[in-house]
Design a protein around this motif. Structure first.
Motif, PDB file in Angstrom:
ATOM      1  N   ALA A 261       0.839  -1.205   0.000  1.00  0.00           N
ATOM      2  CA  ALA A 261       0.000   0.000   0.000  1.00  0.00           C
ATOM      3  C   ALA A 261       0.872   1.253   0.000  1.00  0.00           C
ATOM      4  N   ILE A 262       0.451   2.256  -0.762  1.00  0.00           N
ATOM      5  CA  ILE A 262       1.205   3.505  -0.816  1.00  0.00           C
ATOM      6  C   ILE A 262       0.503   4.600  -0.011  1.00  0.00           C
ATOM      7  N   TRP A 263      -0.611   4.268   0.643  1.00  0.00           N
ATOM      8  CA  TRP A 263      -1.157   5.175   1.650  1.00  0.00           C
ATOM      9  C   TRP A 263      -0.731   4.641   3.012  1.00  0.00           C
ATOM     10  N   GLU A 264      -0.694   5.495   4.015  1.00  0.00           N
ATOM     11  CA  GLU A 264      -0.235   5.063   5.324  1.00  0.00           C
ATOM     12  C   GLU A 264      -1.315   4.225   6.006  1.00  0.00           C
ATOM     13  N   GLU A 265      -1.046   2.938   6.079  1.00  0.00           N
ATOM     14  CA  GLU A 265      -1.970   2.057   6.783  1.00  0.00           C
ATOM     15  C   GLU A 265      -2.027   2.483   8.249  1.00  0.00           C
ATOM     16  N   PRO A 266      -3.222   2.720   8.784  1.00  0.00           N
ATOM     17  CA  PRO A 266      -3.317   3.095  10.193  1.00  0.00           C
ATOM     18  C   PRO A 266      -2.763   2.023  11.123  1.00  0.00           C
TER      19      PRO A 266
END
Length: 353
Positions: A261-266
């Motif tokens: 993933a290139i969004w910050e996984e919470p």
């Protein structure tokens, strides 16, 4: 204690789950019951095997579609109708309400409720969620909770107040420990969207000439049709959405799990689930929060380039399945539930005083 968990009146808690939030709600609610508490959950439905009670708000028998004043589809109109029913639901019997919802109407109503509440921040602080939660916290007695240190820091800045951290946990017995197939296929799972970046896993598998199994619901049809479908073949296989048990079975033939993933996984619940199954994880820093990293079994690189995952894959190639599970065991479901109960008791006690 008597606890109300809020998912949302049109949110299904049946497997296969839409995401990690639904999995958290189900596992947390069940663990609270095991700890001796009474738990109700506002949701559309849930699997019959659960220990908690589902509170359902029904759709209207009348059409909720609007073509004029506030145009909306029938589905959206019914969702508005169901969400607003929360405003007339009697919450007086609950000691604490625990919110896990992304539905604006829920918080518009919840702001009127004075029962002490916990709000778990399952997503990064995007503008619409920041405004929604700022409004809620301003008008109701709410304690926000982050699910990783990096999410806590981001939400602290967004909300202008401290945000405590409780790391998610898993039930180890749900994830069978497998003997790794070190020459097996690569495994990827998640929502099929651009931000989850399955194309990086595909590029890596093609480069290494290794099979790849892709698991997950298609949330972005255009992305799937343009970036994923054309690359599917005998080596790159799409398996669709699966239950936790089916995913656990797939682990048995895998050599490693890719977190791209290139969004910050919470938090990245799937990383812990795979490690619990004996499967090492490699991926990007965005996909694997610092708490979930380990130099032997869960390696993250400060990059979003699939080529940078070649070296860590070589490092984890011969790691032991037991080492993966031992690291995952520190993220225990009971520990998570107990930490929440301490906060429930603290905020409920304030009301009594």
């Amino acid at each position: 204690m008597k606890i109300l968990l809020v998912a949302g009146p049109f949110i299904s808690l049946r497997e296969p789950y839409n995401g990690g939030t639904e999995a958290f709600i189900v596992e947390h609610a069940n663990e609270l019951v095991r700890l001796g508490h009474t738990v109700d959950v506002i949701a559309k439905d849930a699997d019959e095997k659960n220990l908690f009670q589902v509170i359902e708000f029904k759709e209207s028998p009348l059409s909720m579609k609007d073509n004029s004043y506030r145009p909306c589809t029938e589905l959206l109109g019914q969702q508005h109708y169901q969400s607003l029913q929360y405003g007339i639901f009697n919450v007086s019997g609950y000691d604490v309400i625990h919110y896990n919802s992304f539905i604006p109407e829920i918080y518009a109503v919840a702001a009127l409720i004075k029962t002490p509440s916990v709000l778990t921040l399952h997503l990064p602080p995007e503008e619409k969620f920041v405004l929604m939660y700022q409004f809620f916290i301003k008008h109701a007695p709410v304690t926000p909770i982050g699910i990783s240190e990096r999410m806590s820091e981001k939400w602290k800045a967004a909300l202008g107040q401290d945000v405590e951290v409780i790391l998610n946990g898993i039930s180890l017995e749900k994830w069978k420990l497998n003997e790794r197939n070190t020459d097996g296929y690569l495994l990827w799972s998640g929502r099929i969207t651009k931000d989850k970046n399955v194309e990086a896993a595909i590029n890596l598998a093609n480069h290494l000439k290794k099979p790849l199994k892709i698991v997950g619901a298609i949330f972005d049809e255009a992305y799937f049709n343009e970036q994923v479908q054309p690359q599917l073949n005998d080596q790159i296989e799409y398996i669709s959405h699966v239950t936790q048990q089916q995913l656990s079975n797939l682990v048995a033939g895998a050599s490693a799990y890719l977190a791209t993933a290139i969004w910050e996984e919470p938090f990245g619940l799937s990383t812990i689930e795979m490690l619990a199954s004996g499967l090492p994880v490699v991926g990007f820093n965005t996909a694997i929060p610092p708490e979930l990293r380990n130099e032997e079994v869960s390696i993250a690189v400060d990059s979003d380039n699939w080529q940078d995952l070649v070296a860590p894959l070589a490092i984890v190639k011969n790691c032991e399945s037991e080492a993966c599970r031992n690291f995952a065991a520190s993220f225990d479901l009971t520990k998570t539930a107990v930490a929440y109960v301490k906060i429930y008791e603290r905020i409920a006690k304030k009301v009594e005083l």
